[in-house]
Design a protein around this motif. Structure first.
Motif, PDB file in Angstrom:
ATOM      1  N   ALA A   7      60.650  66.148  62.075  1.00 22.98           N
ATOM      2  CA  ALA A   7      60.453  67.436  62.726  1.00 22.98           C
ATOM      3  C   ALA A   7      61.805  68.066  63.039  1.00 22.98           C
ATOM      4  CB  ALA A   7      59.642  67.261  63.997  1.00 22.98           C
ATOM      5  N   LYS A   8      61.880  69.360  62.855  1.00 21.35           N
ATOM      6  CA  LYS A   8      63.109  70.087  63.118  1.00 21.35           C
ATOM      7  C   LYS A   8      62.984  70.819  64.445  1.00 21.35           C
ATOM      8  CE  LYS A   8      63.680  71.121  58.222  1.00 21.35           C
ATOM      9  NZ  LYS A   8      63.762  72.221  57.261  1.00 21.35           N
ATOM     10  N   LEU A   9      64.084  70.854  65.186  1.00 15.36           N
ATOM     11  CA  LEU A   9      64.152  71.569  66.453  1.00 15.36           C
ATOM     12  C   LEU A   9      65.241  72.619  66.361  1.00 15.36           C
ATOM     13  CD1 LEU A   9      64.151  68.580  68.978  1.00 15.36           C
ATOM     14  CD2 LEU A   9      62.200  69.940  68.244  1.00 15.36           C
ATOM     15  N   ALA A  10      65.047  73.719  67.092  1.00 19.07           N
ATOM     16  CA  ALA A  10      66.064  74.760  67.162  1.00 19.07           C
ATOM     17  C   ALA A  10      65.970  75.442  68.524  1.00 19.07           C
ATOM     18  CB  ALA A  10      65.876  75.782  66.047  1.00 19.07           C
ATOM     19  N   VAL A  11      67.065  76.072  68.911  1.00 14.72           N
ATOM     20  CA  VAL A  11      67.122  76.826  70.158  1.00 14.72           C
ATOM     21  C   VAL A  11      67.735  78.180  69.860  1.00 14.72           C
ATOM     22  CG1 VAL A  11      67.955  76.873  72.536  1.00 14.72           C
ATOM     23  CG2 VAL A  11      67.501  74.688  71.441  1.00 14.72           C
ATOM     24  N   ILE A  12      67.122  79.231  70.419  1.00  9.98           N
ATOM     25  CA  ILE A  12      67.618  80.599  70.252  1.00  9.98           C
ATOM     26  C   ILE A  12      67.950  81.155  71.630  1.00  9.98           C
ATOM     27  CG2 ILE A  12      67.071  82.954  69.501  1.00  9.98           C
ATOM     28  CD1 ILE A  12      64.983  81.740  67.597  1.00  9.98           C
ATOM     29  N   GLY A  13      69.097  81.811  71.739  1.00 12.30           N
ATOM     30  CA  GLY A  13      69.459  82.454  72.996  1.00 12.30           C
ATOM     31  C   GLY A  13      70.930  82.796  73.032  1.00 12.30           C
ATOM     32  N   VAL A  24      59.650  73.054  66.278  1.00  9.32           N
ATOM     33  CA  VAL A  24      59.707  73.569  67.641  1.00  9.32           C
ATOM     34  C   VAL A  24      60.919  74.476  67.789  1.00  9.32           C
ATOM     35  CG1 VAL A  24      59.869  72.985  70.097  1.00  9.32           C
ATOM     36  CG2 VAL A  24      58.624  71.473  68.538  1.00  9.32           C
ATOM     37  N   ILE A  25      60.667  75.667  68.302  1.00  8.17           N
ATOM     38  CA  ILE A  25      61.744  76.604  68.594  1.00  8.17           C
ATOM     39  C   ILE A  25      61.746  76.836  70.101  1.00  8.17           C
ATOM     40  CG2 ILE A  25      62.651  78.932  68.291  1.00  8.17           C
ATOM     41  CD1 ILE A  25      61.144  79.029  65.589  1.00  8.17           C
ATOM     42  N   TYR A  26      62.814  76.409  70.754  1.00  6.06           N
ATOM     43  CA  TYR A  26      63.006  76.748  72.157  1.00  6.06           C
ATOM     44  C   TYR A  26      63.753  78.071  72.180  1.00  6.06           C
ATOM     45  CZ  TYR A  26      61.792  71.914  73.123  1.00  6.06           C
ATOM     46  OH  TYR A  26      61.136  70.715  73.194  1.00  6.06           O
ATOM     47  N   ILE A  27      63.336  78.957  73.069  1.00  9.19           N
ATOM     48  CA  ILE A  27      63.968  80.275  73.155  1.00  9.19           C
ATOM     49  C   ILE A  27      64.127  80.621  74.622  1.00  9.19           C
ATOM     50  CG2 ILE A  27      61.710  81.404  72.919  1.00  9.19           C
ATOM     51  CD1 ILE A  27      63.172  83.736  71.495  1.00  9.19           C
ATOM     52  N   TYR A  44      53.158  83.842  65.858  1.00 15.29           N
ATOM     53  CA  TYR A  44      53.091  82.403  65.598  1.00 15.29           C
ATOM     54  C   TYR A  44      52.204  81.641  66.582  1.00 15.29           C
ATOM     55  CZ  TYR A  44      56.786  83.431  62.328  1.00 15.29           C
ATOM     56  OH  TYR A  44      57.510  83.968  61.289  1.00 15.29           O
ATOM     57  N   LYS A  45      51.591  82.321  67.540  1.00 17.76           N
ATOM     58  CA  LYS A  45      50.744  81.633  68.516  1.00 17.76           C
ATOM     59  C   LYS A  45      49.519  80.986  67.889  1.00 17.76           C
ATOM     60  CE  LYS A  45      51.976  83.531  72.911  1.00 17.76           C
ATOM     61  NZ  LYS A  45      51.516  84.138  74.133  1.00 17.76           N
ATOM     62  N   THR A  46      49.032  81.539  66.806  1.00 18.38           N
ATOM     63  CA  THR A  46      47.843  80.974  66.161  1.00 18.38           C
ATOM     64  C   THR A  46      48.190  80.050  65.002  1.00 18.38           C
ATOM     65  OG1 THR A  46      47.658  82.920  64.739  1.00 18.38           O
ATOM     66  CG2 THR A  46      46.406  82.946  66.812  1.00 18.38           C
ATOM     67  N   GLU A  47      49.470  79.878  64.745  1.00 12.16           N
ATOM     68  CA  GLU A  47      49.928  79.002  63.672  1.00 12.16           C
ATOM     69  C   GLU A  47      50.244  77.614  64.237  1.00 12.16           C
ATOM     70  OE1 GLU A  47      50.104  79.961  60.435  1.00 12.16           O
ATOM     71  OE2 GLU A  47      49.322  81.904  61.051  1.00 12.16           O
ATOM     72  N   PRO A  48      50.047  76.569  63.436  1.00  8.78           N
ATOM     73  CA  PRO A  48      50.386  75.233  63.939  1.00  8.78           C
ATOM     74  C   PRO A  48      51.893  75.040  64.142  1.00  8.78           C
ATOM     75  CG  PRO A  48      49.640  75.112  61.652  1.00  8.78           C
ATOM     76  CD  PRO A  48      49.444  76.526  62.106  1.00  8.78           C
ATOM     77  N   PHE A  49      52.687  75.692  63.328  1.00  3.90           N
ATOM     78  CA  PHE A  49      54.140  75.601  63.436  1.00  3.90           C
ATOM     79  C   PHE A  49      54.739  76.959  63.191  1.00  3.90           C
ATOM     80  CE2 PHE A  49      52.803  71.388  62.036  1.00  3.90           C
ATOM     81  CZ  PHE A  49      53.362  70.622  63.044  1.00  3.90           C
ATOM     82  N   PRO A  50      55.799  77.310  63.819  1.00  3.36           N
ATOM     83  CA  PRO A  50      56.504  76.566  64.847  1.00  3.36           C
ATOM     84  C   PRO A  50      55.877  76.783  66.222  1.00  3.36           C
ATOM     85  CG  PRO A  50      57.667  78.601  64.444  1.00  3.36           C
ATOM     86  CD  PRO A  50      56.496  78.563  63.484  1.00  3.36           C
ATOM     87  N   ALA A  51      56.038  75.810  67.093  1.00  2.00           N
ATOM     88  CA  ALA A  51      55.707  75.989  68.502  1.00  2.00           C
ATOM     89  C   ALA A  51      56.914  76.686  69.120  1.00  2.00           C
ATOM     90  CB  ALA A  51      55.463  74.649  69.166  1.00  2.00           C
TER      91      ALA A  51
END
Length: 105
Positions: free
Chosen positions: A5-11, A49-52, A67-74
């Motif tokens: 699984a890939k993780l990312a953060v935006i900000g 997972v995208i943290y923002i 993307y709320k109705t999509e399984p990915f990305p959270a």
């Protein structure tokens, strides 16, 4: 979805640079156009997972809603270096209310 699984953060840079030290992909963005572009690019790269930051998320509600109705990305709002504006908790509250029909928080 890839095996790992890939993780990312935006900000903004000052709020998320610590994630880079932990090995998480960081995308520095302050303008709505750049934030939206980053969300779509990360989704296309199958980021799990995208943290923002809440402040960045507030600028692009339509992109997040897509993307709320999509399984990915959270897409998960997190406070920035100045603290929270309540956006993350509001999302949790809305989901609980939708699931059980009442606000229990």
């Amino acid at each position: 979805m890839s095996e790992q699984a890939k993780l990312a953060v935006i900000g903004d840079q000052d709020s998320i640079m610590v994630f880079q030290a932990l090995g998480v992909r960081t995308v520095y963005a302050n303008a709505a156009k750049d934030i939206e572009k980053a969300i779509h690019a990360l989704a296309k790269e199958e980021t799990a997972v995208i943290y923002i930051t809440e402040q960045a998320a507030a600028l692009v509600p339509e992109a997040i809603e897509k993307y709320k109705t999509e399984p990915f990305p959270a897409i998960i709002p997190i406070p920035n270096r100045f603290g929270t504006n309540g956006l993350g908790m509001k999302g949790i509250q809305d989901n609980i209310e939708k699931a059980i029909g009442a606000d229990i928080l």
